[in-house]
Write an enzyme that holds these catalytic residues in place. Structure first.
Site, PDB file in Angstrom:
ATOM      1  N   SER A  34       0.849  -1.201   0.000  1.00  0.00           N
ATOM      2  CA  SER A  34       0.000   0.000   0.000  1.00  0.00           C
ATOM      3  C   SER A  34       0.878   1.241   0.000  1.00  0.00           C
ATOM      4  O   SER A  34       2.030   1.208   0.465  1.00  0.00           O
ATOM      5  CB  SER A  34      -0.868  -0.002   1.259  1.00  0.00           C
ATOM      6  OG  SER A  34      -1.530   1.233   1.413  1.00  0.00           O
ATOM      7  N   TYR A  75      -1.404  -2.069  10.231  1.00  0.00           N
ATOM      8  CA  TYR A  75      -1.665  -2.069   8.788  1.00  0.00           C
ATOM      9  C   TYR A  75      -0.463  -1.494   8.031  1.00  0.00           C
ATOM     10  O   TYR A  75       0.138  -2.168   7.194  1.00  0.00           O
ATOM     11  CB  TYR A  75      -2.938  -1.286   8.463  1.00  0.00           C
ATOM     12  CG  TYR A  75      -3.263  -1.320   6.998  1.00  0.00           C
ATOM     13  CD1 TYR A  75      -3.877  -2.435   6.436  1.00  0.00           C
ATOM     14  CD2 TYR A  75      -2.926  -0.266   6.148  1.00  0.00           C
ATOM     15  CE1 TYR A  75      -4.156  -2.496   5.084  1.00  0.00           C
ATOM     16  CE2 TYR A  75      -3.199  -0.317   4.789  1.00  0.00           C
ATOM     17  CZ  TYR A  75      -3.818  -1.435   4.267  1.00  0.00           C
ATOM     18  OH  TYR A  75      -4.073  -1.501   2.915  1.00  0.00           O
TER      19      TYR A  75
HETATM   20  N1  LIG Z   1      -8.829  -0.446  -1.224  1.00  0.00           N
HETATM   21  C1  LIG Z   1      -7.813   0.340  -0.909  1.00  0.00           C
HETATM   22  O1  LIG Z   1      -7.958   1.574  -0.765  1.00  0.00           O
HETATM   23  C2  LIG Z   1      -6.434  -0.262  -0.743  1.00  0.00           C
HETATM   24  C3  LIG Z   1      -5.328   0.598  -0.730  1.00  0.00           C
HETATM   25  C4  LIG Z   1      -4.059   0.075  -0.591  1.00  0.00           C
HETATM   26  C5  LIG Z   1      -3.878  -1.287  -0.461  1.00  0.00           C
HETATM   27  N2  LIG Z   1      -4.959  -2.107  -0.469  1.00  0.00           N
HETATM   28  C6  LIG Z   1      -4.708  -3.549  -0.294  1.00  0.00           C
HETATM   29  O2  LIG Z   1      -5.277  -4.252  -1.379  1.00  0.00           O
HETATM   30  C7  LIG Z   1      -5.545  -5.595  -0.976  1.00  0.00           C
HETATM   31  C8  LIG Z   1      -6.940  -5.970  -1.441  1.00  0.00           C
HETATM   32  O3  LIG Z   1      -7.870  -5.142  -0.772  1.00  0.00           O
HETATM   33  P1  LIG Z   1      -9.213  -4.615  -1.460  1.00  0.00           P
HETATM   34  O4  LIG Z   1      -9.145  -3.142  -1.453  1.00  0.00           O
HETATM   35  O5  LIG Z   1      -9.458  -5.316  -2.735  1.00  0.00           O
HETATM   36  O6  LIG Z   1     -10.257  -5.037  -0.321  1.00  0.00           O
HETATM   37  P2  LIG Z   1     -11.571  -5.956  -0.379  1.00  0.00           P
HETATM   38  O7  LIG Z   1     -12.434  -5.567  -1.528  1.00  0.00           O
HETATM   39  O8  LIG Z   1     -12.151  -5.856   0.990  1.00  0.00           O
HETATM   40  O9  LIG Z   1     -11.000  -7.417  -0.620  1.00  0.00           O
HETATM   41  C9  LIG Z   1     -10.239  -8.069   0.366  1.00  0.00           C
HETATM   42  C10 LIG Z   1     -10.054  -9.528  -0.007  1.00  0.00           C
HETATM   43  O10 LIG Z   1      -9.268 -10.149   1.028  1.00  0.00           O
HETATM   44  C11 LIG Z   1      -9.913 -11.362   1.408  1.00  0.00           C
HETATM   45  N3  LIG Z   1      -9.645 -11.682   2.796  1.00  0.00           N
HETATM   46  C12 LIG Z   1      -9.754 -10.857   3.874  1.00  0.00           C
HETATM   47  N4  LIG Z   1      -9.504 -11.541   5.012  1.00  0.00           N
HETATM   48  C13 LIG Z   1      -9.227 -12.823   4.637  1.00  0.00           C
HETATM   49  C14 LIG Z   1      -8.920 -14.013   5.357  1.00  0.00           C
HETATM   50  N5  LIG Z   1      -8.864 -14.043   6.685  1.00  0.00           N
HETATM   51  N6  LIG Z   1      -8.718 -15.157   4.662  1.00  0.00           N
HETATM   52  C15 LIG Z   1      -8.801 -15.162   3.306  1.00  0.00           C
HETATM   53  N7  LIG Z   1      -9.099 -14.068   2.579  1.00  0.00           N
HETATM   54  C16 LIG Z   1      -9.313 -12.917   3.238  1.00  0.00           C
HETATM   55  C17 LIG Z   1     -11.404 -11.092   1.170  1.00  0.00           C
HETATM   56  O11 LIG Z   1     -12.085 -12.325   0.940  1.00  0.00           O
HETATM   57  P3  LIG Z   1     -13.151 -13.025   1.917  1.00  0.00           P
HETATM   58  O12 LIG Z   1     -13.804 -11.953   2.747  1.00  0.00           O
HETATM   59  O13 LIG Z   1     -14.093 -13.728   0.978  1.00  0.00           O
HETATM   60  O14 LIG Z   1     -12.321 -13.987   2.701  1.00  0.00           O
HETATM   61  C18 LIG Z   1     -11.368 -10.260  -0.109  1.00  0.00           C
HETATM   62  O15 LIG Z   1     -11.348 -11.119  -1.224  1.00  0.00           O
HETATM   63  C19 LIG Z   1      -5.347  -5.629   0.537  1.00  0.00           C
HETATM   64  O16 LIG Z   1      -4.115  -6.226   0.841  1.00  0.00           O
HETATM   65  C20 LIG Z   1      -5.352  -4.165   0.927  1.00  0.00           C
HETATM   66  O17 LIG Z   1      -4.602  -3.924   2.099  1.00  0.00           O
HETATM   67  C21 LIG Z   1      -6.219  -1.633  -0.596  1.00  0.00           C
END
Ligand SMILES: NC(=O)c1ccc[n+]([C@@H]2O[C@H](COP(=O)([O-])OP(=O)(O)OC[C@H]3O[C@@H](n4cnc5c(N)ncnc54)[C@H](OP(=O)(O)O)[C@@H]3O)[C@@H](O)[C@H]2O)c1
Length: 273
Positions: free
Chosen positions: A146, A160
């Site tokens: 991130s 985080y």
């Molecule tokens: N969105 C942002 O602004 C942002 C910014 C910077 C970095 N990121 C990073 O991008 C990555 C993806 O995030 P996103 O934004 O796409 O969020 P998201 O839409 O909430 O997706 C998160 C994914 O992680 C999975 N997950 C969460 N806990 C889990 C667990 N205990 N076991 C297995 N799977 C798990 C969820 O699947 P299930 O709930 O089905 O298990 C979901 O598929 C993350 O690493 C996040 O830190 C996001």
């Protein structure tokens, strides 16, 4: 190589493929000719995605409904793939979330689970799969970090940003370790991205106040991620604005940067992304 040929199918394992950036990474890798191993807890979402990529790209998907807080998840996945005769050519460690609020107010188990999902399992998966990739002379690894990993820490969401900094350093080291093996390792650093992340975190209304210019859509992030890992970039920050913010954080003296973080925090509450 940017596209797999039909008679040379490769397989990408993607964690957190049920939503957001991970789901779009799955679509991009499928479009480029990879078969998929889809990992997340919500199996029905993975099944629907598998149907979608089958219809669109004739992709084969192997579904592993797993909770990555399980310390045995890596071993279970390795055993399952060995039994299914599947070898991993691309590993996308994307699953993630935050624990909002102050560290002192949180339950230790919640913090321990975050470390397991976002630090230990990522290192574990790299440790299991990268040597096999090196032996076979091809591997692509994306560790989804991130922009927060490039910024000074702030109160709230404590582990985080720390976990995301860890992924940047680890990916840089691994990219050098495997530099002669055709195994590319990239720390992907998105900024604010439209996904379910902030709904899960429960701070959607708070972050919605952030100006539109700071936000990106998850498909753009995923496409850029694919290009970055194929090009062998050890660290890739999505979007010009995010690259500018990271540059400022690196170049400006640390005292005013910390003061700015503290002022933002007073305005926006404890940081969650
Ligand atoms: N969105 C942002 O602004 C942002 C910014 C910077 C970095 N990121 C990073 O991008 C990555 C993806 O995030 P996103 O934004 O796409 O969020 P998201 O839409 O909430 O997706 C998160 C994914 O992680 C999975 N997950 C969460 N806990 C889990 C667990 N205990 N076991 C297995 N799977 C798990 C969820 O699947 P299930 O709930 O089905 O298990 C979901 O598929 C993350 O690493 C996040 O830190 C996001």
């Amino acid at each position: 190589m940017t596209q797999n040929s039909p008679n040379q199918r490769r397989t990408a394992l993607i964690t957190g493929a049920s939503a957001g950036i991970g789901r779009d990474l799955a679509l991009v890798f499928a479009e480029k000719g990879f078969d998929l191993v889809l990992v997340a807890r919500r199996e029905e979402r993975l099944q629907a995605l598998a149907q979608e990529v089958k219809g669109k790209f004739d992709t084969r998907s192997h579904i592993l409904a797993m909770d990555l807080t399980d310390p045995e998840a890596g071993q279970k996945i390795e055993d399952n793939l060995a039994a299914a005769g599947i070898t991993i050519d691309a590993l996308i460690n994307n699953a993630g979330y935050t624990v909002t609020g102050l560290f002192k107010d949180s339950q230790w188990q919640d913090q321990a689970d975050l470390i397991q999902v976002m630090v230990t399992s990522v290192a574990d998966f790299c440790h299991r799969f990268a040597p096999v990739m090196a032996e076979r002379g091809y591997g692509r690894i994306i560790n989804v970090s991130s922009l927060a990993g490039h910024l000074p820490g702030a109160a709230g969401g404590t582990l985080y940003a720390a976990s995301k900094s860890f992924l940047i350093k680890m990916s840089e080291s691994l990219s050098l370790e495997y530099v002669n093996d055709n195994v590319h390792v990239t720390a992907l650093c998105p900024g604010f991205t439209y996904s379910e992340f902030h709904d899960v975190a429960g701070n959607r209304s708070e972050v919605s106040k952030m100006p539109n210019i700071l936000w990106m859509d998850s498909m753009t992030v995923a496409r850029q991620a694919y290009e970055a890992v194929m090009a062998g970039k050890p660290v890739y920050i999505n979007g010009r604005m995010n690259r500018f913010v990271a540059l400022l954080a690196r170049l400006l003296p640390q005292v005013p940067v910390r003061k700015l973080m503290a002022r933002n925090q007073r305005n926006a509450g404890p940081r969650a992304n």
